[in-house]
Design an enzyme around this catalytic site. Structure first.
Site, PDB file in Angstrom:
ATOM      1  N   ARG A 229       0.854  -1.172   0.000  1.00  0.00           N
ATOM      2  CA  ARG A 229       0.000   0.000   0.000  1.00  0.00           C
ATOM      3  C   ARG A 229       0.897   1.231   0.000  1.00  0.00           C
ATOM      4  NH1 ARG A 229      -3.550  -2.831  -1.378  1.00  0.00           N
ATOM      5  NH2 ARG A 229      -5.621  -3.139  -0.456  1.00  0.00           N
ATOM      6  N   GLU A 257      -2.810   8.465  -3.804  1.00  0.00           N
ATOM      7  CA  GLU A 257      -3.225   7.605  -4.911  1.00  0.00           C
ATOM      8  C   GLU A 257      -4.691   7.873  -5.243  1.00  0.00           C
ATOM      9  OE1 GLU A 257      -3.803   2.865  -5.441  1.00  0.00           O
ATOM     10  OE2 GLU A 257      -1.829   3.468  -4.685  1.00  0.00           O
ATOM     11  N   HIS A 276      -1.256   0.851  -9.692  1.00  0.00           N
ATOM     12  CA  HIS A 276      -1.971  -0.081  -8.819  1.00  0.00           C
ATOM     13  C   HIS A 276      -2.665  -1.172  -9.636  1.00  0.00           C
ATOM     14  CE1 HIS A 276      -4.080  -0.427  -4.648  1.00  0.00           C
ATOM     15  NE2 HIS A 276      -3.788  -1.617  -5.158  1.00  0.00           N
TER      16      HIS A 276
END
Length: 317
Positions: A229, A257, A276
């Site tokens: 993450r 993000e 991602h």
């Protein structure tokens, strides 16, 4: 057998083998709910939706007993658990993303070491740029976060003739491949690693785990790979090291993000960024559907569920 509704982010008629009994409803984060959330007993959180979407119905789900994510991490759902009654089981998607995430990890490592982004830029200009590049062979790789995904990454590293793989997790244990070191030993392990792979969940313990001190302990020229993450890394501290040229990075996740177009991380030297994409591949749907069928059969038969990581009102498992 329960008759409470089941909310699925995949159309029910596309999932082979769903057990009979409940009313299956499709909801993938649309503004309108498919029915009254109060009647939902088993809630599968929409996958890869903007922050806040998946938790929106939770305050209304007065009968829910299972919240199932289709992601390995659950940090995007946990803030909404405070709205649920005690005894609700939160389950993650262990077994769904190992293959895809491990594949991407190897792709990021190899692309970074062998200079693939430079080759692509040269190709765009019609330029032939040769030269020596680092190989993965003979490198020391440190995997921080040795759960199912970390183990899958090591499985795919095996053929690459590494010097050593070192494993780190929250607590020490022994595996078939060797020992797993506790997080407390990380400072002593970092200076020997040529490649540091982050595959740990985002928790209060791991948030900004990769800070200025962590990065300072990495050897000159080391590669940091984040498939965990974005919040595991202190972006400001990483930018400082990247701009100095001392380390490089390959990031599938960032903080913030999505990464804004003007963010300096895009233009930092020695960084490869993917948006991602560790989980969403062709491998996702069949594994996600098998997980849901398995979990729903257990749920309807009142059997113990798999992948339970916490129960509301109880201590974290």
């Amino acid at each position: 057998m329960t008759t409470a509704d089941v909310w699925l982010p995949i159309p029910p008629d596309e999932i082979e083998g769903l057990p009979e009994g409940p009313r299956y409803l499709f909801w993938d984060g649309d503004e309108e709910f498919p029915a009254d959330p109060a009647d939902c007993g088993f809630y599968v959180v929409p996958y890869m939706r903007p922050a806040g979407v998946g938790v929106r119905p939770l305050p209304l789900m007065r009968s829910v007993s299972v919240v199932q994510t289709l992601s390995a991490g659950t940090d995007h759902v946990e803030p909404g658990l405070k709205d649920l009654p005690p005894g609700v089981r939160l389950c993650n998607a262990r077994g769904v993303h190992e293959a895809s995430t491990a594949e991407l990890t190897l792709a990021l490592i190899l692309a970074s070491l062998r200079g693939i982004p430079d080759f692509v830029r040269a190709q765009d200009k019609g330029e032939w740029r040769g030269g020596f590049r680092p190989a993965l062979a003979d490198k020391n790789v440190l995997i921080v976060g040795y759960g199912a995904i970390g183990a899958a990454i090591e499985d795919r590293l095996v053929p690459f003739e590494l010097a050593r793989v070192v494993r780190v997790a929250r607590s020490a244990r022994t595996t078939e491949r060797g020992p797993v070191h506790p997080l407390t030993e990380l400072p002593a392990l970092l200076p020997e690693a040529d490649v540091v792979v982050l595959s740990t969940p985002l928790t209060e313990t791991t948030r900004h785990l990769v800070d200025a001190g962590f990065l300072a302990r990495m050897k000159d020229g080391a590669l940091l790979v984040n498939v965990a993450r974005g919040g595991v890394v202190d972006t400001k501290a990483l930018l400082t090291e990247l701009e100095s040229g001392r380390v490089t990075a390959a990031l599938d996740v960032t903080d913030p993000e999505p990464l804004p177009a003007e963010h300096p991380l895009w233009r930092a030297p020695g960084v490869l960024i993917s948006p991602h994409v560790g989980g969403p591949t062709s491998a996702f749907r069949p594994r996600a559907e098998r997980l849901l069928v398995r979990q729903l059969r257990r749920y309807l038969n009142q059997e113990e569920l798999g992948n339970v990581i916490l129960v509301t009102g109880a201590e974290v498992l």
